[in-house]
Motif scaffolding. Sequence first.
Motif, PDB file in Angstrom:
ATOM      1  N   TYR A  96      36.814 -28.130   7.481  1.00 55.78           N
ATOM      2  CA  TYR A  96      37.638 -27.794   8.636  1.00 55.78           C
ATOM      3  C   TYR A  96      37.361 -28.787   9.748  1.00 55.78           C
ATOM      4  O   TYR A  96      36.349 -29.479   9.750  1.00 55.78           O
ATOM      5  N   LEU A  97      38.291 -28.834  10.669  1.00 62.66           N
ATOM      6  CA  LEU A  97      38.124 -29.674  11.851  1.00 62.66           C
ATOM      7  C   LEU A  97      38.569 -28.840  13.039  1.00 62.66           C
ATOM      8  O   LEU A  97      39.744 -28.495  13.162  1.00 62.66           O
ATOM      9  N   GLU A  98      37.619 -28.461  13.868  1.00 65.76           N
ATOM     10  CA  GLU A  98      37.963 -27.625  15.018  1.00 65.76           C
ATOM     11  C   GLU A  98      37.696 -28.410  16.285  1.00 65.76           C
ATOM     12  O   GLU A  98      36.542 -28.668  16.631  1.00 65.76           O
ATOM     13  N   PRO A  99      38.738 -28.754  17.006  1.00 62.18           N
ATOM     14  CA  PRO A  99      38.503 -29.499  18.249  1.00 62.18           C
ATOM     15  C   PRO A  99      38.011 -28.554  19.340  1.00 62.18           C
ATOM     16  O   PRO A  99      38.265 -27.348  19.297  1.00 62.18           O
ATOM     17  N   GLU A 100      37.283 -29.110  20.300  1.00 66.85           N
ATOM     18  CA  GLU A 100      36.771 -28.275  21.393  1.00 66.85           C
ATOM     19  C   GLU A 100      37.429 -28.672  22.682  1.00 66.85           C
ATOM     20  O   GLU A 100      37.680 -29.845  22.936  1.00 66.85           O
ATOM     21  N   VAL A 143      41.286 -37.209  17.081  1.00 66.40           N
ATOM     22  CA  VAL A 143      39.954 -37.473  16.514  1.00 66.40           C
ATOM     23  C   VAL A 143      40.026 -38.683  15.600  1.00 66.40           C
ATOM     24  O   VAL A 143      40.889 -38.767  14.732  1.00 66.40           O
ATOM     25  N   ILE A 151      34.291 -38.578  13.144  1.00 66.53           N
ATOM     26  CA  ILE A 151      34.083 -37.628  12.035  1.00 66.53           C
ATOM     27  C   ILE A 151      32.885 -38.062  11.210  1.00 66.53           C
ATOM     28  O   ILE A 151      32.013 -37.257  10.860  1.00 66.53           O
ATOM     29  N   GLU A 176      40.542 -31.301  23.498  1.00 63.53           N
ATOM     30  CA  GLU A 176      40.712 -32.229  22.369  1.00 63.53           C
ATOM     31  C   GLU A 176      41.776 -31.734  21.421  1.00 63.53           C
ATOM     32  O   GLU A 176      41.883 -30.546  21.153  1.00 63.53           O
TER      33      GLU A 176
END
Lengths: 574, 418
Positions: free
Chosen positions: A121-125, A133, A138, A128
């Motif tokens: 998964y890729l969860e931006p904070e 990204v 990564i 963002e």
Amino acid sequence: MSLTGRPAFSSWVKPKPNSSERRRLPPTFGEQLPSAGEPTALSSTHEIMDKDRLVTAVEQEMSDELNLKTRKYLRGDGANLETLRDKKLKGQLAVREKLYGQSAKAAAKAEKWLMPTEEGYLEPEGLEKTWMVKQESIIREVDVISSRKPFDMILPELGPYNLEYASSGRYMLVGGRKGHLAMMDMMSMDLIKEFQVRETVRDVVFLHNEQFFAVAQKKYPYIYNRHGTEIHCLVEHGAPLKLQFLDKHFLLASVNKFAQLHYQDVSTGVIVANYRTGLGRTDIMRVNPYNAVIGLGHAGGKVTMWKPTSVKPLVTMLCHHGPVTAVAFHSGGQLMATAGMDRKIKLWDLRKFGVLNTYSGHAQTMDFSQKGLLAIGNGSQVQVWRDSGNQEYEKYMSHAMVKGYQVGKVSFRPYEDVLGIGHSMGISSILIPGSGEPNFDTWVANPYETTKQRREKEVHALLDKLQPETIMLEPSKIGTVRPPRRKERSTKKEIEEEMETAVEAAKSITFKKKTKGRNKPSKRAAKKEEEVFKAKRLFLEQQQMNNDRPLKKQRIVEAELPKALQRFSRKKAS
Amino acid sequence: MKVKVISRSAEEFTRERSQDLQKVFRNYDPKLRTHEKAVEYTRALTAAKLEKIFARPFIGAMDGHIDAVSCMAKNPNHLKGIFSGSMDGDIRLWDIATSIRLWKVPLLKMMDSSESDENYSKPLAVYVWKHAFWAVDHQWDGPLFATAGSQVDIWDHNRSEPINTFEWGKDTVISVRFNPGEPDVLATSASDRSITLYDLRMSSPVRKLIMRTKTNAICWNPMEPMNFTAANEDCSCYSYDTRKLDEAKVVHKDHVSAVMDIDYSPTGREFVTGSYDRTVRIFPYNGDHSREIYHTKRMQRVFCVRYSCDGSYLISGSDDTNLRLWKAKSSEQMGVLLPRERKKQEYLDAVKERYKHLPEVKRIVRHRHLPKPIYKAATLRRTMIEAENKRDQKRKAHSAPGSMPVQPFRKRRIIKEE
């Protein structure tokens, strides 16, 4: 080969359109709660009530989740047993439906608890966004093994590169336009074999395992061994532009310079079919993994779908206003993505053959991942789109390569979160979290296959090799009951043929020779003529009936015409 | 930002030592498996073909009698042995496993004192009565046995006279069978085309059922003791429920000549019949057509059949003085199967069952080679029956509605029930 059966009267069951899964599913998990609420002697009832409710809520959530998962394993709705009148059959089918429910439940539980790997998964904070990204960030965040997966191989001299992954995701085949071929083991980053064929190479594809691969060279496709030995030269195919391999059927499909589609069985070597598509030279060919149908994209904007047992395509769709530049099929068999020169990328529903969504953009190449992510390569940029629910795709990640690199092919690596890019200056691979299926099944595709396992798998695959007749648009129709066809009126030619056969049969009847002077030749001839006339009479009557009817219709039509138009009606014989 | 990518460590997915088993991981997701039904269909087709390749039901023949084998008896407590009696009075006990004749009873005329004693057996008791005996059967759970002749006599081992006699009608009783579940109930068939049921606790016969043709043999279903099947002269077997004798439960039609003998499998799910038309057929207990037919050029009129007590073999005794041993499931692998073999067989059976209605699979599964006389006789019978049906239909269509009542087939062959 008939794959559907004649309707047996008592087993013709029409499935209800509404879901009857409740028939299959045993009572949900929430209802089978252990009596956690039984009061013990020490605690007060109030506390017990709260605890009970808390426990119930958690359990309920879990049971809902499990129910959702179970639905996936049920493979459709249950049969509607209420319409059956045969009690014995009803009982037998009810038992079977219950068994399906149990096995689906067991599979759902196994999925929940027993899967060894989790998906990416890729969860931006904060502010963002996922598509902002970059690969470097990564790679920094991710563990060591994964940080070694993305790479860039710069091979500038040998032309735009095509790449292909084996179905297990372990091996990769690389083919440069100027004849550079290489096979690599991606787990150990080993080069297995590299060689130069000194001819234009247009496409490379693995056959059933990594031991053999087919290369579309200048004049013919060739099949090579993993050691680089040329095994076969497939002369019948002609100058191929694209190759695709149908796994379960062991069929190698190719489309050539003259827009001919060839299917060849690589286990027996038989050419199963070759068809002239009739729509001009094209090099957009993709196999739909769900039903093994070949989709070709043509220069007029059409996409045609082919199967090896019919001369005409199964489906012809007009997709774009200009030439089609890329086609990709979702592994579930319901979605197709097409891109055209008219700067549109369309998503199609393959059940209704209608557009689901249209987006604006160019695409040289497209690929769907196992988890449904769509990678689009255009110029020197690669975009990955993700389904945000309800078949609406939005931008998930983006990767821009060096300006001069032209992306030729994008291909997701099975069972890994990696996207392979073949471009004009070599090959690259990037990390796309959440694109691969994390848990493989050993009997389907095993990246950690040993030699023995590979050999066994090959033998079993050959034993289970599907015949080309099993390829159809809806593969779940095999074994179902064919609806009774209403007989259409046979054409004039057919009627004539039938009459001729009947007359022949009548002429070939031999009569018993009569004795005692009653066997006169004139009488024999008369009897024979009578038989022939009897056979013809039926058809003549039918013909007369057919001839009578249209006349009556025309007369009525003439009477209905207004006076001004009556001069345009059928002229009567003067 | 939180990021995670699929990463697998090789140790987790490969075995540690070469002595370990390979690790197997499963993901049952249907998305990973395309063409499920096509693969299953292909497997069903291959399995049907393999079943035909491995179908070798004949195991061996036991040779020794010098006249036709007319009757057989099996001891339910002993698996390996079978008694056979021939038409010249010779009785033999056979060891099925080795097909050796264990002993034989000498013909009364040929009592030779010079022959060694171990080959001959002396009877434990001899019962003599006033009339000829046609059949005999022993109670499953008790000391009594019944003989059939001009009447039905019930004997006890220790008495030299029958303790009870039953008679209904003046005709010869030709076969008798005790009920496996209810030790006091027995069924007999007589030459007046009747089937009679008796209860030993009552003083007179209980029920009588008269059919159109004579019943040659009866057998009770060991798993459903209220049902019995009668092997009839009109080439069919009729299964009845004793509680409702006015119609047959099932009519089993496939033979082309009189059915001589019948025996149930210990599972109660199928029975074997031997017929005058030189074939042995296996029928499912609730099915109206046979699942299997066995025939050999050398096997002539089959007079008696028995199902072995473990349900895996059948023994048929025929006119050509031989007893033949057959497999009940013609392509079954006998002996101890490994668990994997067994599972594979079960899977293949299940997948064949699922696709058996499709034409290609059905054609292969149904195919049996019939000897030409039987094939022709069956075709002829079919034509005759169809012609009769058509004639009845036309008569019904041309007569006043309701004047020709349709009798259901299962009742048609019964004349009277008393």
